[in-house]
Scaffold this motif. Structure first.
Motif, short mmCIF file in Angstrom:
data_model
loop_
_atom_site.label_atom_id
_atom_site.label_comp_id
_atom_site.label_asym_id
_atom_site.label_seq_id
_atom_site.Cartn_x
_atom_site.Cartn_y
_atom_site.Cartn_z
N VAL A 7 1.01 -1.21 0.00
CA VAL A 7 0.03 0.15 0.07
C VAL A 7 0.93 1.37 0.13
O VAL A 7 1.87 1.25 0.57
CB VAL A 7 -0.83 0.18 1.30
CG1 VAL A 7 -1.81 1.14 1.15
CG2 VAL A 7 -1.79 -1.18 1.56
N ILE A 8 0.58 2.26 -0.91
CA ILE A 8 0.92 3.53 -0.81
C ILE A 8 0.04 4.48 -0.53
O ILE A 8 -1.24 4.42 -0.99
CB ILE A 8 1.76 4.04 -2.12
CG1 ILE A 8 2.84 3.23 -2.48
CG2 ILE A 8 2.11 5.66 -1.92
CD1 ILE A 8 3.58 3.70 -3.83
N VAL A 9 0.15 5.39 0.75
CA VAL A 9 -0.93 6.43 1.23
C VAL A 9 -0.37 7.56 0.96
O VAL A 9 0.94 7.97 1.37
CB VAL A 9 -0.93 6.22 2.69
CG1 VAL A 9 -2.06 7.22 3.26
CG2 VAL A 9 -1.34 4.64 3.28
N LEU A 10 -0.80 8.64 0.34
CA LEU A 10 -0.73 9.85 -0.05
C LEU A 10 -1.33 10.66 0.94
O LEU A 10 -2.39 10.82 0.91
CB LEU A 10 -0.80 10.03 -1.40
CG LEU A 10 -0.37 9.30 -2.77
CD1 LEU A 10 -0.71 9.64 -4.19
CD2 LEU A 10 1.27 9.11 -2.35
N GLY A 11 -0.70 11.62 1.78
CA GLY A 11 -1.08 12.47 2.67
C GLY A 11 -1.05 11.99 4.02
O GLY A 11 -1.49 10.85 4.26
N THR A 12 -0.55 12.99 4.81
CA THR A 12 -0.65 12.57 6.63
C THR A 12 -1.53 13.35 7.25
O THR A 12 -1.43 13.47 8.43
CB THR A 12 0.80 12.81 6.79
OG1 THR A 12 0.97 14.08 6.81
CG2 THR A 12 1.91 12.18 6.14
N GLY A 13 -2.68 13.43 6.51
CA GLY A 13 -3.93 14.06 7.27
C GLY A 13 -4.61 13.08 8.34
O GLY A 13 -3.99 11.77 8.28
N LEU A 14 -5.22 13.20 9.35
CA LEU A 14 -5.63 12.39 10.36
C LEU A 14 -6.06 10.94 9.56
O LEU A 14 -5.91 9.79 10.23
CB LEU A 14 -6.67 13.07 11.28
CG LEU A 14 -6.93 12.26 12.70
CD1 LEU A 14 -5.70 12.10 13.28
CD2 LEU A 14 -8.06 13.17 13.31
N THR A 15 -7.18 11.02 8.48
CA THR A 15 -7.70 9.79 8.11
C THR A 15 -6.46 8.77 7.62
O THR A 15 -6.66 7.74 7.52
CB THR A 15 -8.67 10.31 7.14
OG1 THR A 15 -9.80 10.93 7.68
CG2 THR A 15 -9.33 8.92 6.52
N GLU A 16 -5.61 9.40 6.66
CA GLU A 16 -4.67 8.77 6.04
C GLU A 16 -3.80 8.15 6.98
O GLU A 16 -3.05 7.04 7.07
CB GLU A 16 -3.83 9.61 5.10
CG GLU A 16 -4.87 10.14 3.95
CD GLU A 16 -5.25 11.60 4.31
OE1 GLU A 16 -6.17 11.76 5.19
OE2 GLU A 16 -4.71 12.74 4.01
N SER A 17 -3.36 8.94 8.20
CA SER A 17 -2.28 8.49 9.35
C SER A 17 -3.09 7.31 10.20
O SER A 17 -2.32 6.35 10.22
CB SER A 17 -2.27 9.84 9.95
OG SER A 17 -1.50 10.59 9.37
N ILE A 18 -4.29 7.33 10.40
CA ILE A 18 -4.90 6.24 11.20
C ILE A 18 -4.92 4.97 10.24
O ILE A 18 -4.60 3.94 10.67
CB ILE A 18 -6.31 6.40 11.46
CG1 ILE A 18 -6.40 7.76 12.49
CG2 ILE A 18 -7.15 5.47 12.01
CD1 ILE A 18 -7.80 8.47 12.69
N THR A 19 -5.36 5.46 8.90
CA THR A 19 -5.29 4.12 8.14
C THR A 19 -3.78 3.35 8.17
O THR A 19 -3.64 2.19 7.99
CB THR A 19 -5.74 4.69 6.43
OG1 THR A 19 -7.03 5.20 6.88
CG2 THR A 19 -5.84 3.23 5.88
N ALA A 20 -3.08 4.24 7.76
CA ALA A 20 -1.54 3.91 7.66
C ALA A 20 -1.05 3.02 8.83
O ALA A 20 -0.34 1.92 8.85
CB ALA A 20 -0.62 4.97 7.46
N ALA A 21 -1.60 3.62 9.84
CA ALA A 21 -0.90 2.73 11.24
C ALA A 21 -1.73 1.53 11.52
O ALA A 21 -1.02 0.59 11.71
CB ALA A 21 -1.23 3.68 12.44
#
Length: 520
Positions: A7-21
């Protein structure tokens, strides 16, 4: 660096950061990329020096932003949020914060007073039965009616006779016609307990919010909300990024994303990955090789136009159907010299000290020169949350906009900034001086998802929520829905009990005691 990821996640907003974690903790190989040199994206927490750099960058990109005043000394001791919010003490976000263990990376405190602007003065909003019966502004009959409503709102009201046929009526009308509340009380409940932004917001979603907030009162203290230290959401987003990095997530910040494309697995460079072929390639400035992945998650602001219509947009299930949907949010950040604490209006109430973290609500039409359409929220922050040095404070003013055909953020919000400064000076009997202020508009970029043409594995998430009290819960809901979409896309099915399919897998066994460590 290995350039192939699940997975690549673009953007470190709250939603993206929770998903990446969550994905990293579940064992997936994650790369997290943000063109900004800081975490949090549009919800970042910045020092004043960084805020000025952000303003200059926005001006270069022709965004509507204005800044007034000189940056004060010790600028790095300030931590300002680009999208301030509070945390409901019960809900999906606080559950993720604790279950993920990210709560140990930050500190939190209770939100102080919630007050409403009424006829030129500030009035406390009752949050419990005790508050109601201590109030000197309501008659005994009105207190009984409010108590009856709160008991109704805290229960299972969905099939009640009071709500029947009223689900889509405005909450203000519902409170008048069913519970016979006065105009002042109905406005206080609508805008400072249900946190509606518009007069036409419907009853059922507002009742769901009120019930959640009433149940949250007492979990950590008298308030239903917490506030984070060091700017709030941006600092918490960084905590989730840290959790992802601990589990092997790879982070690339401050590098422009030059190209995003879907790939043909039959190309020669991908034949060696026949058992695990990539679907997308991302090119990053000053990186020699493309970065590949099987699934791509992006905030709507970072997706190029040709991919926005092909992405599967994950929408929050927490919605206000039938209510106006904001197009953008006008915001102001004001740094002030002087106290920003509001003393309790009930003497002898037992409050040992006033909090510098409060929420002020201006209902629509309550201020001369203000908006007749939108409610306006004013959050305060200061040394109590390590957001400003001693003797200084931060005012956050926000107004949701339903159309782009409006004046600038400065024209919209300047009357509210002036009114708040006057109120603080009157309350404190001291001079509260404005040091500097920044006005800007955050657009809520969206996608028009086409289910027939959407690319498998391409997911878009909202860049941010306009809602002060509901925004973090929306982020957590979207993050979990995105996580499950990714798991299904990568594994083909979701098996109950499989560690990779659990949003926060077997945390109690993996990191015993991590989730119970809330820092206060």
């Amino acid at each position: 660096m290995d350039n192939h990821f699940d997975v690549i996640v673009l953007g470190t907003g709250l939603t993206e950061s929770i998903t990446a974690a969550a994905l990293s903790k579940a064992g997936f190989k994650v790369a997290h990329i943000d063109p900004n040199p800081y975490y949090g994206a549009d919800q970042a927490s910045l020092s004043l020096d960084e805020l000025v750099q952000w303003v200059d960058h926005c001006k270069e990109d022709n965004y509507s932003v204005t800044h007034y005043g000189e940056v004060p000394p010790h600028a790095r001791q300030y931590s300002v949020s680009l999208a301030p919010s509070v945390i409901p003490s019960i809900g999906p976000f606080i559950s993720s914060l604790i279950a993920s263990g990210v709560s140990r990376y930050g500190s939190f405190k209770l939100l102080g007073r919630v007050v409403i602007y009424d006829a030129g003065i500030l009035k406390d909003v009752p949050q419990s039965k005790d508050d109601i019966f201590q109030s000197k502004s309501m008659s005994l009959l009105e207190k009984r009616r409010v108590t009856r409503f709160l008991m109704f709102a805290a229960g299972e009201f969905e099939n009640s006779k009071e709500l029947h046929g009223q689900e889509n009526s405005p909450l203000l009308d519902f409170l008048h016609s069913i519970f016979l509340l006065s105009e002042a009380t109905a406005r206080a409940i609508t805008y400072a307990l249900g946190y509606c932004y518009f007069i036409s917001e419907t009853t059922l979603p507002a009742l769901h919010r009120i019930r959640a907030y009433l149940k949250g009162s007492g979990r950590y203290g008298p308030s239903s909300f917490l506030v984070g230290y060091y700017g709030g959401s941006g600092e918490i987003a960084q905590g989730f990024c840290r959790a992802a990095a601990v589990r092997g997530g790879v982070y690339i910040l401050g590098r422009s994303i030059t190209r995003i494309s879907s790939v043909d697995p039959a190309e020669p460079e991908y034949t060696v990955l026949a058992s695990d072929p990539p679907q997308f390639a991302v090119e990053v400035d000053d990186f020699p090789d493309r970065i590949h992945c099987r699934c791509l998650i992006s905030s709507t602001t970072l997706l190029p136009g040709h991919l926005r219509t092909q992405a599967h947009l994950i929408r929050p299930s927490i919605s206000s159907r039938g209510s106006p949907q904001p197009f953008a949010v006008a915001r102001c950040i004001a740094i002030v010299d002087g106290p920003i604490t509001l003393p309790s209006e009930n003497e002898g109430s037992g409050a040992s000290e006033a909090s510098d973290s409060s929420l002020l609500v201006f209902p629509p039409g309550s201020l001369d020169g203000g908006s007749a359409i939108s409610a306006v929220h004013v959050m305060t922050a200061g040394p109590g949350t390590m957001s400003a040095p001693s003797g200084k404070g931060i005012l956050y003013i926000s107004m949701p906009l339903t159309t782009n055909s409006v004046p600038s953020a400065e024209i919209l919000l300047r009357p509210y900034l002036t009114a708040v400064l006057v109120l603080f000076r009157a309350e404190q009997q001291e001079q509260t001086r404005l040091i500097c202020s920044t006005f800007y508009t955050q657009e809520l970029a969206s996608c028009t998802s086409s289910t027939s043409d959407s690319l498998v594995g391409l997911l878009a998430v909202p860049s941010l929520s306009p809602h002060t009290t509901q925004g973090v819960d929306e982020a957590a809901v979207v993050a979990e829905a995105t996580f499950r979409k990714v798991v299904f896309s990568l594994n083909g099915e979701i098996k109950e009990g499989c560690e990779q399919n659990m949003f926060w897998p077997l945390l109690a066994e993996m990191e015993e005691g991590e989730g119970n460590n809330m820092q206060w």
